[in-house]
Design an enzyme around this catalytic site. Structure first.
Site, PDB file in Angstrom:
ATOM      1  N   PHE A 110       0.801  -1.223   0.000  1.00  0.00           N
ATOM      2  CA  PHE A 110       0.000   0.000   0.000  1.00  0.00           C
ATOM      3  C   PHE A 110       0.834   1.273   0.000  1.00  0.00           C
ATOM      4  CE2 PHE A 110       0.792  -0.110   4.549  1.00  0.00           C
ATOM      5  CZ  PHE A 110       0.670   1.216   4.978  1.00  0.00           C
ATOM      6  N   LYS A 111       2.076   1.186   0.463  1.00  0.00           N
ATOM      7  CA  LYS A 111       2.915   2.383   0.520  1.00  0.00           C
ATOM      8  C   LYS A 111       3.144   2.995  -0.869  1.00  0.00           C
ATOM      9  CE  LYS A 111       3.544   1.267   4.884  1.00  0.00           C
ATOM     10  NZ  LYS A 111       4.797   1.028   5.547  1.00  0.00           N
ATOM     11  N   ASP A 112       3.027   2.178  -1.920  1.00  0.00           N
ATOM     12  CA  ASP A 112       3.227   2.691  -3.278  1.00  0.00           C
ATOM     13  C   ASP A 112       2.230   3.796  -3.622  1.00  0.00           C
ATOM     14  OD1 ASP A 112       5.363   0.970  -4.073  1.00  0.00           O
ATOM     15  OD2 ASP A 112       3.935  -0.638  -4.460  1.00  0.00           O
ATOM     16  N   THR A 143       7.595   0.279   3.669  1.00  0.00           N
ATOM     17  CA  THR A 143       7.895   1.675   3.362  1.00  0.00           C
ATOM     18  C   THR A 143       9.218   1.801   2.626  1.00  0.00           C
ATOM     19  OG1 THR A 143       6.630   2.617   5.187  1.00  0.00           O
ATOM     20  CG2 THR A 143       8.435   3.934   4.364  1.00  0.00           C
TER      21      THR A 143
END
Length: 462
Positions: A110-112, A143
């Site tokens: 999800f950090k993308d 991250t």
């Protein structure tokens, strides 16, 4: 839109300065002076937009006139062009549960969603305004690789990422250390994520070092990380509600550093009809204990099957305290002083009542994590990563809550194999990864040692 620090020592700075500052010069976290509020008519409009257009509309009030709209549109379009799904963050239903898939970016996490945009934004601002940036961050897993992929090869930027040696998954480690671009520097520290994060905060609080070496932040202390993560809450709500402002949606959020669930909290303050925000933690349950008791107390960091959540001190918790204490920076400073001196802080009964109105919370064991992976797969064939499984288990009493699927299960195949007896097929971005060459330094979890390594690497004249 102007920004200030949760501790009161930074006030009325613009968007670009807030982006480049990262951590406030007073040690606090930057927040906007005010939040936009979207009414029913505006929510109906936002619900119809594709992800990229929605991002532009949500970013625009926070950017103001500092970036021309055409440039903002270009930044957003380029940031999400490399995602493997046309919806960027699609909803998937499995076993009677909705999952918001946040793992279709280049590092399958999800950090993308935030870091692809932040990397392009950094490059844009540096090219426009001049200067250079040396990014320093700590990671508990995802991250680091997302930040590295966001800025690899970009001009005027170096990145130094610290990860706890032996405490991230093999794929997470290889994703970071196999990026051999000259501007990418990995450091394995001997200690926990909290040790690595403490080193980063120490160096950011050394204002002379920060200025001399042009430090910037990409982890969730950077305001843009939070802003970008609000988009998928609005997007998911729009797909479920079809624009009905009376339709409220709950979300279960696997939580370590509190950034992802705080983005949902902000989305609700901006008018999004959110019914419940469920904080899902593993055995490292400091946030669950806070919601239950009002006491936020440091404890031992346990190594679990969901390592990105193996955290005791959640970086973004300070931003929540700012709103919980009615934006009173003196009250925030007092609470943080208690935490620093005594290893814990406590809020009173009236504040605890507000906390429990803002969040539900549940801690999930490794055994229950494996059971959830197994049960979901048996019921639907859908494979969860262990972090997503924590979110699903924590939402057991909330049947209609959307679970944030924070990483592709192939990033955690040891846990997946233990649960279902086979590995999850890797997406194209992970194929062949373990055969790649790597580069990484190993250091003690000591700010002085990391600072000296940075000096030597950058060869900046004293």
């Amino acid at each position: 839109m102007k920004y200030l620090s949760t501790r009161g020592g930074v006030t009325s700075i613009g968007f670009a300065e807030a982006v480049m500052m990262g951590l406030g010069t007073d040690g606090g976290l930057l927040v906007p002076e005010s939040l936009p509020r979207f009414g029913p008519d505006r929510l109906r409009e936002l619900a119809t937009l594709r992800f990229q257009d929605l991002a532009v509309e949500l970013f625009a009030p926070f950017v103001g006139d500092e970036i021309p709209r055409a440039d903002l549109v270009d930044l957003v379009e380029r940031s999400y062009a490399g995602f493997s799904h046309p919806e960027v963050t699609p909803l998937h239903e499995a076993g009677g549960r909705r999952y918001l898939e946040l793992f279709h970016g280049p590092t399958a996490a999800f950090k993308d969603v935030a870091l692809q945009f932040l990397g392009n934004l950094f490059e844009y601002l540096l090219q426009r305004d001049g200067g250079e940036l040396n990014i320093l961050g700590a990671t508990s897993g995802d991250t680091g690789s997302a930040a590295i992929y966001g800025v690899r090869g970009k001009q005027r930027i170096n990145i130094f990422i610290l990860h706890p040696k032996g405490r991230v998954s093999p794929i997470q480690e290889r994703q970071m250390t196999s990026v051999l671009d000259a501007n990418v520097h990995n450091i394995a520290v001997r200690g926990t994520f909290d040790d690595a994060q403490r080193v980063v905060k120490t160096l950011f609080n050394d204002l002379d070092f920060k200025r001399r070496y042009h430090l910037g932040a990409v982890n969730s202390i950077n305001w843009v990380r939070i802003l970008a993560q609000t988009v998928y809450y609005f997007y998911a709500w729009g797909r479920i509600s079809h624009g009905d402002p009376e339709r409220r949606v709950s979300f279960s959020v696997p939580t370590g550093n509190f950034g992802d669930v705080f983005a949902g909290f902000l989305a609700r303050r901006m008018g999004l009809p959110v019914e419940r925000l469920i904080i899902a933690t593993n055995r490292n349950d400091i946030l669950t204990r806070f919601v239950d008791t009002g006491s936020y107390a440091k404890g031992e960091v346990f190594h679990t099957l969901s390592p990105a959540m193996d955290i005791q001190i959640a970086s973004n918790f300070e931003r929540y305290l700012y709103y919980l204490m009615d934006q009173d920076t003196a009250a925030v400073r007092a609470l943080l002083a208690d935490l620093e001196q005594h290893g814990r802080l406590r809020v009173g009964a009236d504040r605890l009542q507000q906390v429990q109105a803002d969040f539900a919370a549940r801690a999930v064991s490794d055994a229950d994590t494996l059971a959830q992976i197994r049960e979901t797969h048996a019921a639907s064939g859908y494979i969860l990563c262990p972090h997503t499984a924590v979110g699903a288990r924590a939402a057991a009493d909330h049947a209609d809550a959307v679970v944030l699927a924070t990483a592709h299960p192939a990033k955690f195949n040891e846990a997946v194999s233990e649960a279902i007896g086979r590995e999850a097929p890797p997406p194209p971005s992970l194929q062949g990864l373990m055969d790649k060459a790597t580069r990484c330094a190993e250091l003690d979890a000591d700010a002085g040692a990391v600072a000296e390594h940075m000096r030597a690497t950058l060869t900046v004249a004293p």
